[in-house]
Write an enzyme that holds these catalytic residues in place. Sequence first.
Site, mmCIF file in Angstrom:
data_model
loop_
_atom_site.group_PDB
_atom_site.id
_atom_site.type_symbol
_atom_site.label_atom_id
_atom_site.label_comp_id
_atom_site.label_asym_id
_atom_site.label_seq_id
_atom_site.Cartn_x
_atom_site.Cartn_y
_atom_site.Cartn_z
ATOM 1 N N HIS A 136 30.217 45.976 46.843
ATOM 2 C CA HIS A 136 28.964 46.136 47.582
ATOM 3 C C HIS A 136 28.527 47.596 47.567
ATOM 4 C CE1 HIS A 136 32.266 46.452 50.496
ATOM 5 N NE2 HIS A 136 31.482 47.176 51.283
ATOM 6 N N GLU A 154 36.517 47.946 52.577
ATOM 7 C CA GLU A 154 37.044 47.073 53.627
ATOM 8 C C GLU A 154 36.831 45.593 53.313
ATOM 9 O OE1 GLU A 154 35.103 48.459 57.166
ATOM 10 O OE2 GLU A 154 36.390 50.223 57.313
#
Length: 148
Positions: free
Chosen positions: A101, A96
């Site tokens: 990450h 998203e």
Amino acid sequence: MDPYSIFADIVAGRAPSSKVYEDADVLAFMDIRPMTPGHLLVIPKVAARSLAELDPVVGGKLFRVGQRLAAALRESEVACDGVNLFLADGEVAGQEVFHVHLHVIPRTSGDGFGLRYRATGPARADLDYLAASIAAADRRASPQASGN
């Protein structure tokens, strides 16, 4: 690449975060939408939208820091029984925020979080076929490396 993503803002100090770990290459902080209590994100300080754009040395460091923080979660007040490491690479994979990450998700029995999978797998011939295709693509991309 958008150098002004929320993660770039966190790295630059333009957005708040609850930091857990920081060094010259990597930053780890609490996820503001946690799957479970103690859910952390580990990010490279350099912007990289995907794994393909991420320096492999920094990518390795992301996982080393994730492993270190998984141990810290177990010893902290979170006191989890297990940990999931999860990295979504691409929109279809669930990414998203387009800055690489690594999710470090503490797990306890009955926490309500889980992954779904198929109960039965493909035939061995299908696995062998795909394994050969992937290995050949890897050799073309990195001819100096050999995984065998």
